[in-house]
Design an enzyme around this catalytic site. Sequence first.
Site, PDB file in Angstrom:
ATOM      1  CG  ASP A   8     -42.798  11.660  11.870  1.00  0.00           C
ATOM      2  OD1 ASP A   8     -43.811  12.112  12.431  1.00  0.00           O
ATOM      3  OD2 ASP A   8     -41.641  12.041  12.149  1.00  0.00           O
ATOM      4  CG  HIS A  27     -47.241  15.714  14.314  1.00  0.00           C
ATOM      5  ND1 HIS A  27     -46.707  15.966  13.072  1.00  0.00           N
ATOM      6  CD2 HIS A  27     -46.500  14.697  14.826  1.00  0.00           C
ATOM      7  CE1 HIS A  27     -45.687  15.160  12.838  1.00  0.00           C
ATOM      8  NE2 HIS A  27     -45.549  14.369  13.878  1.00  0.00           N
ATOM      9  CD  GLU A  67     -44.057  16.256  16.447  1.00  0.00           C
ATOM     10  OE1 GLU A  67     -43.479  15.493  17.245  1.00  0.00           O
ATOM     11  OE2 GLU A  67     -43.730  16.348  15.242  1.00  0.00           O
ATOM     12  CD  GLU A  68     -42.051  16.291  12.189  1.00  0.00           C
ATOM     13  OE1 GLU A  68     -41.041  16.324  12.933  1.00  0.00           O
ATOM     14  OE2 GLU A  68     -42.527  15.230  11.761  1.00  0.00           O
ATOM     15  CG  HIS A 126     -38.001  13.647   9.813  1.00  0.00           C
ATOM     16  ND1 HIS A 126     -37.440  14.355  10.861  1.00  0.00           N
ATOM     17  CD2 HIS A 126     -39.216  13.231  10.259  1.00  0.00           C
ATOM     18  CE1 HIS A 126     -38.277  14.351  11.879  1.00  0.00           C
ATOM     19  NE2 HIS A 126     -39.365  13.668  11.541  1.00  0.00           N
ATOM     20  CG  ASP A 139     -45.052  11.568  16.167  1.00  0.00           C
ATOM     21  OD1 ASP A 139     -45.113  11.694  14.942  1.00  0.00           O
ATOM     22  OD2 ASP A 139     -44.276  12.230  16.871  1.00  0.00           O
TER      23      ASP A 139
END
Length: 896
Positions: free
Chosen positions: A552, A542, A589-590, A698, A618
């Site tokens: 990520d 993604h 995707e998130e 994140h 990922d």
Amino acid sequence: MPSEKSQYIPAPPIPTYDEATGGNSSSSGPDWPPPSSPIDTRPDHETEAQSLLSRPRQADSRRAPNGYQPPYVESDDEGSQWTLEDEDSDDDGDGDAQVRREMQELEVQDPLDESSSRSSSSTWRKRIASSLPQWKWRWRLPRLTVRLPRQNDTANTEDADSSESTRRRWRCPNINSAAAILLVGRLLAIFLILGFLYLLFISDLFTNMTRRIGGQMFDPEAVRQYVQTHVDSGMMRNTLKHFTGYAHIAGTEGDYALAMDVRNDFMRYGLEDIIVDEYYVYLNYPKAGGRTVEIMSEDGKEAKWTAALEEKEVGGETAGRQTFVFHGHSKAGDVRGPLIYANYGSREDFKRLSDKGIDTKGAIALVRYYGTQGDRALKVKAAEMAGFAGCIIYSDPAEDGFLKGETAPNGRFMPADGVQRGAVSLMSWVVGDVLTPGWESKEGQPRMTTEQTTGLVKIPSIPLAWRDAQVLLQHIQGFGEPCPDEWHGGVPDVEWWSGNSSSPIVRLKNEQDEEERQKIWNVYGKIAGIEQNEKSIIIGNHRDAWAFGATDANSGTAVMLEVARIFGDLVARGWRPLRTIEFMSWDAEEYNLIGSTEFVENNLEALQKNAFAYINLDTAVAGQEFHAAASPMFRKVLNKVLDRVVDPNFNTSLRARWDERNAELEGLGAGSDYVAFQDIAGTSSIDIRFDGEMHPYHSSYDNFDWMERVGDPGFIYHNLLGQVLALLILELADRPILPFDMGNYALALGRYLGGLWQWAEEKGVNERFNLDPIKTAISEVEKAIAEFEKWESNWEKTVISSSGWEAVGLGQRRCDYNNRMANFETNLLDLEFGGGIPNRTQFKHVIFGPQLWSGYDEAYFPAIRDAIDVEDWPLAQKMINKAAELIGNAAKALLE
């Protein structure tokens, strides 16, 4: 002087002017033209006998009266030429020569000049012969010749017969019996050759020959060495730097720009059938000034304290700004209530508060990340079910902060202002676009409302840094109950109390933009196979990120694009895999795995039939320790690949490091894009990564600078993962027989069943149901696989005994063997109407799937576990019997 003995020949009579110009019959009589003078040796055209009239051509029977010759069409067997006939010889010699030169330059033949005709025909034949193979026979085609009227005949047209003035005639070539036999023989030879070629094509011999020739040109071991040695760390570094240059949340301008970059890279690398696939999905975005966490005054009219919320500006982005702090798919709202601390926010934690008599209705929950409930969405859902009005989730130093090690930007853990963003859609309940569960989110498709879907929580939430959570925890000191030790976090200068309905009032505001049909972009490119081109090995990563996304997920993007570049280079050199390789860049995707899930739902039947394997990238590079979560199918091939890849930091192979820590394939939970492939399409899936200590997950601290200095200096582990990925692709896409470990699958089923029994034993409920049907079915699988795998040994012996040559029929049986092997996973799907996990029917696999209340963690036999959780014993037994039936049917299909 003439000799005296020579006979005197009188001079020919000189015609009068009228006779010379009258065109009467005397001009063609026997006395005309007169004989040549033996004394005058000049050429005819210089003598007085050369009259003003042209000499009649006695041999030409087609000549019209009075010397006129009309135009006609003639065919012969010498060739096909357009010719202009002109026999006048009275013009000036220089002019005649000039005309003839021009005719030769224009390849227009003089019909009266036989040498010219032969020369032109010969030139034509040479021109054709130079561009065609030299056959042992010659084709002689009829020649179409158009003769135009001559200039000196125009004066005689008045006396010509009008019926013959435009005469055209087709003359067939004269064919004798020998020529006819030769022609028939040649035609028969042509038909025999064409028939032979047709048989070669329909027999598929050329496909097998192409594969064998390719195998000779590209030694498999040489190809493996090539892909390993051509992984370029510098290229991946540059790719990651570009992809982390600005924030790129799904559906935004930054996300679209990177989608176009991926498309352009695929085109530059030579991938085929490049597609930008658009879907229209529900997304939310934070508003500037739309989010706040405040401690209100006792009268509730003003704020005594306001949380900072946002992180420091650390990105150094090339465009735009850092992402605001928010939760994806959160509920909009502005709520107030007493603050209550609830540890990790699990259902058990909220039950403990209830057992202590703490009223949680209308309160604001404060919980920390990780712990006994790892899924942030399920924390919010549990708070909602416990009666809370809102939920705040913070990063505690005990799990992710200074108590674990050095913090970002110089370390791996979350700093005081670091905030973990993320989605709070219920991924283990509804996957993909929450408004189109079970079908693709294309234009024109029906959609639920946000109130109808079960994939969204019903209370607002927001993430928080421990810097702000510290103030909230300090303000509830002395309220409620002192917390047990296991509820204590790592926030400094805090006494741990639960709070209660008398706690200070906290305001949680979450105003946001909501788009129910936001466009997102998946990007696909592929390399078609030469044997089973309809069968695919799919690699996915993604592209979207909550902030800059160095770890990520753009470390995976860099690795995937580098491997795509290498395989594109192989194709440019003439190499092709046996099966098709597809590279896919997912969007959103998130937000609940949207991009990959929508693709699977849009192509479900084709994937169930033709997708052999899915490889997921990922959070690809976050440490130095290799991990893989996968279907049991991948054990053998993964071990083989890890044996080839050497870690330069430890001077040993990845396989040796893997064995040192007794590593095993991990189970597939519900945390990434493999979910739809494994659990919905039944495609055997694997997720590979380098993990280890934590990274600033994140947050804006997960940027290029952090990766280059802390995460992977020198991009060594990006390089190693690129090697692992490339070798995995080669093994899966170019091995004549799929390298799936069927025997390990049978052993894994036994382990999974043992784990289910142990889990139920701990609950003390094993007497309520009978697992024997599954045990019996697993025994059938073990026997079927043992018999099934004998064919591969026989195939190897046959091919070796024939010096590597595989007959066409044997190759077809091998392809069928591969199909049955790959279909074993697909046959474990519950595809009957209404089938799947009860109340979560998107998930069809009877072995793999997320648990209802444990989304990130792997779970085996999820439908059975859900029924046991709610103590529905008839449903539990029904799910046991269905799983046993499907496992048994999958075993039988191997041998059919």
